[in-house]
Write a protein that holds these residues in place. Sequence first.
Motif, short mmCIF file in Angstrom:
data_model
loop_
_atom_site.label_atom_id
_atom_site.label_comp_id
_atom_site.label_asym_id
_atom_site.label_seq_id
_atom_site.Cartn_x
_atom_site.Cartn_y
_atom_site.Cartn_z
N GLU A 156 0.83 -1.21 0.00
CA GLU A 156 0.00 0.00 0.00
C GLU A 156 0.87 1.26 0.00
OE1 GLU A 156 -3.18 2.32 -0.41
OE2 GLU A 156 -3.22 0.14 -0.52
N LEU A 157 1.93 1.26 0.77
CA LEU A 157 2.85 2.40 0.77
C LEU A 157 3.49 2.59 -0.60
CD1 LEU A 157 4.66 2.12 4.21
CD2 LEU A 157 2.99 3.82 3.51
N ALA A 158 3.85 1.50 -1.26
CA ALA A 158 4.45 1.58 -2.59
C ALA A 158 3.46 2.17 -3.59
CB ALA A 158 4.92 0.20 -3.04
N LYS A 159 2.18 1.78 -3.50
CA LYS A 159 1.15 2.34 -4.38
C LYS A 159 1.00 3.83 -4.18
CE LYS A 159 -1.91 -1.67 -4.65
NZ LYS A 159 -3.25 -2.17 -4.27
N GLN A 160 0.95 4.25 -2.92
CA GLN A 160 0.81 5.67 -2.60
C GLN A 160 2.00 6.47 -3.10
OE1 GLN A 160 0.01 6.07 1.59
NE2 GLN A 160 -1.93 4.99 1.46
N LYS A 161 3.19 5.92 -2.95
CA LYS A 161 4.41 6.59 -3.41
C LYS A 161 4.38 6.72 -4.92
CE LYS A 161 9.41 6.40 -3.22
NZ LYS A 161 10.60 5.67 -2.78
N SER A 162 3.94 5.67 -5.60
CA SER A 162 3.86 5.69 -7.06
C SER A 162 2.88 6.76 -7.55
CB SER A 162 3.43 4.32 -7.58
OG SER A 162 3.26 4.34 -8.96
N LYS A 163 1.73 6.87 -6.89
CA LYS A 163 0.74 7.90 -7.24
C LYS A 163 1.30 9.30 -7.04
CE LYS A 163 -3.40 5.20 -6.24
NZ LYS A 163 -4.57 5.09 -5.35
N THR A 164 2.03 9.49 -5.95
CA THR A 164 2.61 10.79 -5.64
C THR A 164 3.66 11.17 -6.68
OG1 THR A 164 2.27 10.43 -3.27
CG2 THR A 164 3.86 12.12 -3.88
N GLU A 165 4.48 10.21 -7.09
CA GLU A 165 5.53 10.49 -8.08
C GLU A 165 4.92 10.80 -9.45
OE1 GLU A 165 8.12 7.12 -7.82
OE2 GLU A 165 9.08 7.88 -6.00
N LYS A 166 3.80 10.18 -9.80
CA LYS A 166 3.14 10.44 -11.08
C LYS A 166 2.58 11.85 -11.16
CE LYS A 166 1.92 5.70 -12.23
NZ LYS A 166 0.84 4.74 -12.43
#
Length: 78
Positions: free
Chosen positions: A66-76
Amino acid sequence: METKEIGYKICSHNNCLAAADFEFTDVVSFRPDGGETTFNKTIVLGHSCEDHVEGIQKVLKQYEDELAKQKSKTEKKK
């Protein structure tokens, strides 16, 4: 994520008060004061008795995903 056998701690699973046999750790990288030098620090994520190793691993893996998903969304968004 690393799992290692430990001394006396309490299991992190729900209301289990058994002595923990395992400790879950991870390494976090950081730069104090925004400097150029990166440091690594080992952090403790939780503890588990022998009966709950797989359950705690599963919960921590879900949290990590879940943290990886959130980080990916933030970077996009950048």
